[in-house]
Design a protein around this motif. Structure first.
Motif, mmCIF file in Angstrom:
data_model
loop_
_atom_site.group_PDB
_atom_site.id
_atom_site.type_symbol
_atom_site.label_atom_id
_atom_site.label_comp_id
_atom_site.label_asym_id
_atom_site.label_seq_id
_atom_site.Cartn_x
_atom_site.Cartn_y
_atom_site.Cartn_z
ATOM 1 N N MET A 115 -3.646 -11.899 -2.849
ATOM 2 C CA MET A 115 -2.400 -11.807 -2.098
ATOM 3 C C MET A 115 -2.729 -11.839 -0.615
ATOM 4 N N GLN A 116 -1.971 -12.646 0.121
ATOM 5 C CA GLN A 116 -2.177 -12.774 1.564
ATOM 6 C C GLN A 116 -0.839 -12.615 2.275
ATOM 7 N N THR A 117 -0.846 -11.809 3.339
ATOM 8 C CA THR A 117 0.372 -11.563 4.098
ATOM 9 C C THR A 117 0.055 -11.558 5.583
ATOM 10 N N SER A 118 1.039 -11.886 6.397
ATOM 11 C CA SER A 118 0.841 -11.899 7.840
ATOM 12 C C SER A 118 0.970 -10.509 8.450
ATOM 13 N N ASP A 119 1.613 -9.593 7.751
ATOM 14 C CA ASP A 119 1.804 -8.229 8.248
ATOM 15 C C ASP A 119 0.736 -7.296 7.693
ATOM 16 N N LEU A 120 0.383 -6.300 8.479
ATOM 17 C CA LEU A 120 -0.550 -5.281 8.006
ATOM 18 C C LEU A 120 0.183 -4.353 7.047
ATOM 19 N N ILE A 121 -0.400 -4.155 5.876
ATOM 20 C CA ILE A 121 0.212 -3.282 4.888
ATOM 21 C C ILE A 121 -0.837 -2.338 4.332
ATOM 22 N N GLY A 122 -0.381 -1.290 3.662
ATOM 23 C CA GLY A 122 -1.266 -0.312 3.048
ATOM 24 C C GLY A 122 -1.080 -0.271 1.544
ATOM 25 N N ALA A 123 -1.636 0.765 0.924
ATOM 26 C CA ALA A 123 -1.608 0.872 -0.529
ATOM 27 C C ALA A 123 -0.196 1.109 -1.064
ATOM 28 N N GLU A 124 0.660 1.720 -0.260
ATOM 29 C CA GLU A 124 1.997 2.041 -0.748
ATOM 30 C C GLU A 124 2.800 0.789 -1.083
ATOM 31 N N GLU A 125 2.593 -0.284 -0.319
ATOM 32 C CA GLU A 125 3.352 -1.511 -0.554
ATOM 33 C C GLU A 125 2.979 -2.192 -1.865
ATOM 34 N N ILE A 126 1.821 -1.870 -2.420
ATOM 35 C CA ILE A 126 1.418 -2.476 -3.700
ATOM 36 C C ILE A 126 1.312 -1.396 -4.778
ATOM 37 N N LEU A 145 -9.033 -6.192 2.245
ATOM 38 C CA LEU A 145 -9.951 -6.528 3.333
ATOM 39 C C LEU A 145 -9.516 -5.778 4.589
ATOM 40 N N ASN A 146 -10.302 -4.766 4.973
ATOM 41 C CA ASN A 146 -9.993 -3.940 6.139
ATOM 42 C C ASN A 146 -10.128 -4.783 7.407
ATOM 43 N N VAL A 147 -9.051 -4.859 8.194
ATOM 44 C CA VAL A 147 -9.087 -5.699 9.395
ATOM 45 C C VAL A 147 -9.989 -5.106 10.474
ATOM 46 N N ASP A 148 -10.284 -3.815 10.400
ATOM 47 C CA ASP A 148 -11.143 -3.176 11.402
ATOM 48 C C ASP A 148 -12.620 -3.355 11.065
ATOM 49 N N SER A 149 -13.000 -3.017 9.846
ATOM 50 C CA SER A 149 -14.405 -3.098 9.443
ATOM 51 C C SER A 149 -14.777 -4.452 8.867
ATOM 52 N N VAL A 150 -13.794 -5.280 8.568
ATOM 53 C CA VAL A 150 -13.983 -6.583 7.943
ATOM 54 C C VAL A 150 -14.781 -6.433 6.649
ATOM 55 N N CYS A 151 -14.491 -5.384 5.903
ATOM 56 C CA CYS A 151 -15.143 -5.133 4.623
ATOM 57 C C CYS A 151 -14.067 -4.906 3.556
ATOM 58 N N TRP A 152 -14.410 -5.294 2.349
ATOM 59 C CA TRP A 152 -13.509 -5.044 1.228
ATOM 60 C C TRP A 152 -13.653 -3.597 0.783
ATOM 61 N N GLU A 153 -12.541 -2.965 0.479
ATOM 62 C CA GLU A 153 -12.543 -1.575 0.061
ATOM 63 C C GLU A 153 -11.311 -1.303 -0.791
ATOM 64 N N GLU A 154 -11.336 -0.185 -1.497
ATOM 65 C CA GLU A 154 -10.149 0.232 -2.231
ATOM 66 C C GLU A 154 -9.091 0.631 -1.208
ATOM 67 N N PRO A 155 -7.883 0.077 -1.312
ATOM 68 C CA PRO A 155 -6.876 0.274 -0.257
ATOM 69 C C PRO A 155 -6.479 1.733 -0.080
ATOM 70 N N HIS A 156 -6.258 2.104 1.185
ATOM 71 C CA HIS A 156 -5.751 3.420 1.543
ATOM 72 C C HIS A 156 -4.306 3.291 2.014
ATOM 73 N N ALA A 157 -3.679 4.441 2.253
ATOM 74 C CA ALA A 157 -2.267 4.430 2.643
ATOM 75 C C ALA A 157 -2.060 3.792 4.010
ATOM 76 N N ARG A 158 -3.010 3.964 4.921
ATOM 77 C CA ARG A 158 -2.848 3.439 6.270
ATOM 78 C C ARG A 158 -2.803 1.914 6.243
ATOM 79 N N PRO A 159 -1.798 1.300 6.850
ATOM 80 C CA PRO A 159 -1.695 -0.174 6.808
ATOM 81 C C PRO A 159 -2.760 -0.843 7.658
ATOM 82 N N LYS A 160 -3.733 -1.446 7.016
ATOM 83 C CA LYS A 160 -4.799 -2.133 7.716
ATOM 84 C C LYS A 160 -5.317 -3.313 6.893
ATOM 85 N N TYR A 161 -4.454 -3.895 6.052
ATOM 86 C CA TYR A 161 -4.882 -4.979 5.178
ATOM 87 C C TYR A 161 -3.892 -6.136 5.234
#
Length: 372
Positions: A115-126, A145-161
């Motif tokens: 899934m790819q989106t133009s907006d930053l979203i967190g775990a709550e949206e999915i 894919l964390n936009v800050d660390s540029v690493c794949w991770e299990e999503p957190h609530a904070r929108p950064k993906y």
């Protein structure tokens, strides 16, 4: 011409003549002053030139006061001396290395939707994906894919993906996923993506399922447990406390599932000691337990050092047999001798070759997932 006009012309002529005379006199005084100032300086261009040795130290030049000649001499700016080249270290911007996929996603054994989106979203949206995580009968993993660390991770609530990979395992020891379940998963991803105006990228489910069926067939061919049994003679039995003492002395560890497990120095599980009868070895009940046999089990596809682990099993089986007064037999209760052990070793080697040819190393990450 009137007298007034002639008078004005005469006055103007006299004024011009006076100015010319004054300028001539002023220039003559300036020339004298200039010549007198420069009489005491040698002309380095006309005199014989003798190069001087390079001074060991810097020599300060004489400062000349030009106030006396500032009206006569045009002061030219000192020529600019080119500076020594200076090495400038420019820190290059190194673009971050983006992982193509999460470390625990395997295109050979997973159906991977994106899934790819133009907006930053967190775990709550999915959240719908997490709520149905156990509805498909297979392992489901979600990574962002964390936009800050540029690493794949299990999503957190904070929108950064902005990018997600959702992987559904196709095959495990219980078999292959059904096409209907795979279709439900694909529809779930498409629906969640549509709800947040994202793009869903889903591979063809029919191709994925056909590939999974072939993989499951291969896994069934190499999925094997090798057992060595030590059984009692006649009606005699083995005391649970004695079995526990021998097992722990040999390096086994009693686990919560009622079996003894043997690990190597790196913590890798090699083989298991269990009761040959239905009862398990529970810590509280083993003192009251007795059995007519024990079994050493080697999980072939999950063990990296198959033949070496099997040789260790043989040594331990013989120790148990000698101490408990039992005999070593196979699953058909036939005596196992060296010839029988050699046949098992060849079988282990054949399975290893098959698995490695399919790029599924025994005991490797892919094998541990497929045979779980």
């Amino acid at each position: 011409m009137s007298k007034l006009q002639m008078g004005l012309i005469l006055v103007g002529s006299l004024f011009v003549a006076g100015m010319l005379a004054f300028n001539w006199w002023q220039q003559r005084n300036y020339r004298r002053k200039t010549e007198s100032l420069f009489e005491r300086h040698d002309d380095v261009l006309l005199d014989d030139f003798k190069p001087a040795a390079r001074p060991a130290e810097r020599v300060e030049h004489e400062i000349v006061d030009f106030e006396e000649v500032e009206e006569a001499v045009e002061i030219l700016p000192e020529p600019e001396i080119p500076a020594e080249p200076v090495a400038v270290h420019v820190k290059k911007e190194v673009p971050p290395v983006i992982q193509e996929k999460p470390a625990f996603v395997d295109a050979e054994i997973d159906y991977i939707a994106e899934m790819q989106t133009s907006d930053l979203i967190g775990a709550e949206e999915i959240a719908d994906i997490f709520r149905k995580k156990f509805d498909f009968g297979k392992k489901l993993s979600v990574y962002g894919l964390n936009v800050d660390s540029v690493c794949w991770e299990e999503p957190h609530a904070r929108p950064k993906y902005r990018n997600f990979k959702i992987a559904l395992q196709l095959v495990d020891r219980s078999g292959v996923i059904s096409l209907a379940r795979l279709s439900e998963f694909r529809d779930l991803i498409v629906g969640v993506a549509a709800g947040m105006d994202a793009e869903a990228i889903c591979p063809d489910i029919n191709e994925a399922h056909a590939r999974a069926v072939l993989l499951d067939k291969f896994c069934a061919e190499v999925d094997m447990l090798i057992g060595i049994n030590v059984i009692s003679k006649g009606e005699e039995s083995f005391a649970g406390t004695k079995i526990r003492g021998l097992a722990e002395a040999a390096g086994f560890r009693l686990e919560a599932d009622g079996t003894f497990k043997y690990f190597d120095d790196h913590g890798n599980h090699l083989f298991t000691l269990c009761n040959h009868e239905p009862a398990v070895f529970l810590p509280d009940g083993i003192r009251h337990l007795s059995t007519h046999g024990i079994t050493l089990l080697l999980d072939v596809p999950r063990t990296a050092t198959g033949k070496q682990a099997f040789d260790q099993m043989i040594v331990l089986a013989r120790n148990f047999s000698n101490t408990l007064g039992g005999v070593i037999v196979d699953d058909k209760r036939q005596h196992l001798n060296d010839a029988g052990f050699d046949k098992i070793r060849k079988l282990l080697q054949d399975i290893r070759v098959k698995m490695e040819t399919r790029q599924i190393a025994p005991g490797g990450e892919r094998a541990l997932r497929l045979f779980s």
